[in-house]
Motif scaffolding. Structure first.
Motif, PDB file in Angstrom:
ATOM      1  N   LEU A 127      29.174 -29.120 -12.470  1.00 10.01           N
ATOM      2  CA  LEU A 127      28.084 -29.865 -11.838  1.00 10.01           C
ATOM      3  C   LEU A 127      27.844 -29.379 -10.406  1.00 10.01           C
ATOM      4  CD1 LEU A 127      29.122 -33.381 -13.176  1.00 10.01           C
ATOM      5  CD2 LEU A 127      26.942 -32.249 -13.706  1.00 10.01           C
ATOM      6  N   ASN A 128      28.918 -29.099  -9.683  1.00  9.34           N
ATOM      7  CA  ASN A 128      28.767 -28.632  -8.296  1.00  9.34           C
ATOM      8  C   ASN A 128      28.113 -27.252  -8.227  1.00  9.34           C
ATOM      9  OD1 ASN A 128      29.508 -30.609  -6.435  1.00  9.34           O
ATOM     10  ND2 ASN A 128      31.697 -30.238  -6.740  1.00  9.34           N
ATOM     11  N   ILE A 131      24.578 -27.862  -8.791  1.00  5.75           N
ATOM     12  CA  ILE A 131      23.952 -28.432  -7.587  1.00  5.75           C
ATOM     13  C   ILE A 131      23.645 -27.326  -6.573  1.00  5.75           C
ATOM     14  CG2 ILE A 131      24.485 -29.780  -5.495  1.00  5.75           C
ATOM     15  CD1 ILE A 131      25.674 -31.940  -7.309  1.00  5.75           C
ATOM     16  N   ILE A 150      19.150 -32.866  -8.428  1.00  3.07           N
ATOM     17  CA  ILE A 150      20.391 -32.710  -7.641  1.00  3.07           C
ATOM     18  C   ILE A 150      21.033 -34.083  -7.407  1.00  3.07           C
ATOM     19  CG2 ILE A 150      21.261 -32.111  -5.331  1.00  3.07           C
ATOM     20  CD1 ILE A 150      19.121 -29.795  -5.370  1.00  3.07           C
ATOM     21  N   LEU A 153      22.669 -35.169 -10.624  1.00  2.00           N
ATOM     22  CA  LEU A 153      23.917 -34.435 -10.892  1.00  2.00           C
ATOM     23  C   LEU A 153      25.046 -34.989 -10.027  1.00  2.00           C
ATOM     24  CD1 LEU A 153      22.430 -30.814 -10.983  1.00  2.00           C
ATOM     25  CD2 LEU A 153      23.445 -32.015 -12.936  1.00  2.00           C
ATOM     26  N   ASN A 154      24.702 -35.315  -8.778  1.00  2.00           N
ATOM     27  CA  ASN A 154      25.736 -35.834  -7.876  1.00  2.00           C
ATOM     28  C   ASN A 154      26.248 -37.199  -8.333  1.00  2.00           C
ATOM     29  OD1 ASN A 154      27.341 -35.514  -5.468  1.00  2.00           O
ATOM     30  ND2 ASN A 154      26.127 -37.202  -4.625  1.00  2.00           N
ATOM     31  N   ILE A 157      28.915 -36.594 -10.677  1.00  2.00           N
ATOM     32  CA  ILE A 157      30.170 -36.219  -9.988  1.00  2.00           C
ATOM     33  C   ILE A 157      30.865 -37.457  -9.440  1.00  2.00           C
ATOM     34  CG2 ILE A 157      31.156 -34.980  -8.000  1.00  2.00           C
ATOM     35  CD1 ILE A 157      29.052 -32.826  -8.441  1.00  2.00           C
ATOM     36  N   GLU A 191      33.860 -34.090  -4.713  1.00  2.00           N
ATOM     37  CA  GLU A 191      32.865 -35.138  -4.467  1.00  2.00           C
ATOM     38  C   GLU A 191      32.056 -34.845  -3.200  1.00  2.00           C
ATOM     39  OE1 GLU A 191      34.052 -38.338  -2.384  1.00  2.00           O
ATOM     40  OE2 GLU A 191      32.202 -39.452  -2.733  1.00  2.00           O
ATOM     41  N   GLY A 194      29.334 -32.082  -3.578  1.00  2.00           N
ATOM     42  CA  GLY A 194      28.095 -32.605  -4.164  1.00  2.00           C
ATOM     43  C   GLY A 194      27.284 -33.412  -3.150  1.00  2.00           C
ATOM     44  N   ASP A 195      27.979 -34.212  -2.351  1.00  2.00           N
ATOM     45  CA  ASP A 195      27.289 -35.017  -1.323  1.00  2.00           C
ATOM     46  C   ASP A 195      26.482 -34.135  -0.375  1.00  2.00           C
ATOM     47  OD1 ASP A 195      28.339 -37.393  -2.240  1.00  2.00           O
ATOM     48  OD2 ASP A 195      29.966 -37.463  -0.764  1.00  2.00           O
ATOM     49  N   GLY A 197      25.298 -31.204  -1.025  1.00  2.00           N
ATOM     50  CA  GLY A 197      24.129 -30.696  -1.759  1.00  2.00           C
ATOM     51  C   GLY A 197      23.006 -31.724  -1.726  1.00  2.00           C
TER      52      GLY A 197
END
Lengths: 220, 220
Positions: A127-128, A131, A150, A153-154, A157, A191, A194-195, A197
């Motif tokens: 997922l990352n 992203i 995006i 997706l996050n 995560i 985590e 992703g944040d 992104g």
């Protein structure tokens, strides 16, 4: 003047896209080193992060030059200031990939994460990478549907991150305390990647629409 | 024009100092809630973070206005761009204090950290409050001796952070896996808070001296 400015903005945009590619690659390789206890690859990821830092610095110097020489106002000014913010998020994503590689190196020849949570980390990494790849596409196309993707997706995560904590709290968890610490940190790094992104996605969204949603900010 | 700019710069400086005070207070209260399992106080810290976010946003809007209206160049421009960076670090320090309060609330009525590591957290909190306080003094006076002190204090925090991991890895550690996770995260939040203080210190150092030490950056 306007033409020169547009060309400069284009170049800064390309530098951001380039950073997003390097960051996607860093996560891909960091996770590969993590999953396979590949200390050689981990070392390469750690070394490669210096280039991301260098390019961020170069991009920022470039943006400051544009501010000084072109004196942009209104949306042009916000675009340049936004670039400074986005480059900081991308640089941090590189750091977080590096942290995962550093955990790999620290625990070599053992694996960082036990078998039971390996599939969760595989999914978080996938997922990352997606992203970071979509961040590049978003920067390139400004298609706000990608920003929404995006953010979606996050959320996945975030759920996986919570599931790691649930696994740690379950009766089945029989790992050593240092392994628990490593798994906690690795999950946190995933985590946060992703944040950041999402931070970039929200910034692009703001620059395109002029609307900011403070309550939906990367307030994590 | 120059006079107006200096007045604006002064105001932005005061806004940064105000943020640093709120952040020092956030850490002080977050730690107090953490040490005493005081969920009411934790809730107040969490609520107060919205004000830090609001003030950061206001400061940034102010800085962007100054860029648009005054079109600063050279060191003046760097000062404004530096303010944007410093406000981001301070806002993040507020988030990290909030995270500590959130852990407190999550584990209430239990304490987050077991007795054995309470003194370590007390010391990390004390050092972080000192860092945030000194950040305010540094912003006010530009006395670079304070920047060096901040970097020294952060090294002490890094050592305490390592000592938490050593405690977790020792044979004496008999805590549950979720407690291990909480202690890991709380220690990480403490460590990151200090790092962001160092980021601000390095930025002020750079703005005063014009010299940047990329290898000594908050590369953690």
């Amino acid at each position: 003047m306007r033409k020169v400015f547009q060309a400069e903005l284009q170049t800064i945009g390309e530098e951001l896209i380039n950073l997003s590619k390097l960051v996607a690659e860093a996560m891909e390789r960091a996770y590969e080193s993590f999953a396979n206890a590949d200390t050689q690859l981990a070392q390469e990821v750690i070394a490669a992060d210096a280039r991301i830092d260098f390019l961020q610095n170069k991009l920022d110097e470039h943006a400051i030059d544009v501010l000084a020489l072109q004196g942009p106002v209104a949306s042009d000014l916000r675009m340049i200031v936004g670039s400074l913010r986005m480059s900081a998020s991308l640089e941090r994503m590189g750091d977080l990939a590096r942290h995962i590689a550093q955990l790999t190196r620290l625990r070599f020849p053992n694996q960082v994460a036990p078998e039971s949570v390996q599939p969760t980390f595989a999914e978080m990494a996938r997922l990352n990478i997606e992203i970071a790849t979509k961040v590049g596409q978003l920067l390139d196309t400004r298609d706000l549907a990608i920003a929404a993707e995006i953010i979606g997706l996050n959320k996945e995560i975030d759920e996986l991150h919570s599931s790691v904590f649930k696994a740690i709290a379950s009766d089945d968890w029989a790992e050593s305390a240092p392994t628990t610490t490593d798994v906690t940190l690795a999950s946190r790094y995933m985590e946060r990647f992703g944040d950041h992104g999402v931070s970039v996605a929200r910034k692009v969204n703001y620059l395109v629409t002029g609307e900011w949603e403070p309550n939906l900010n990367d307030n994590v």
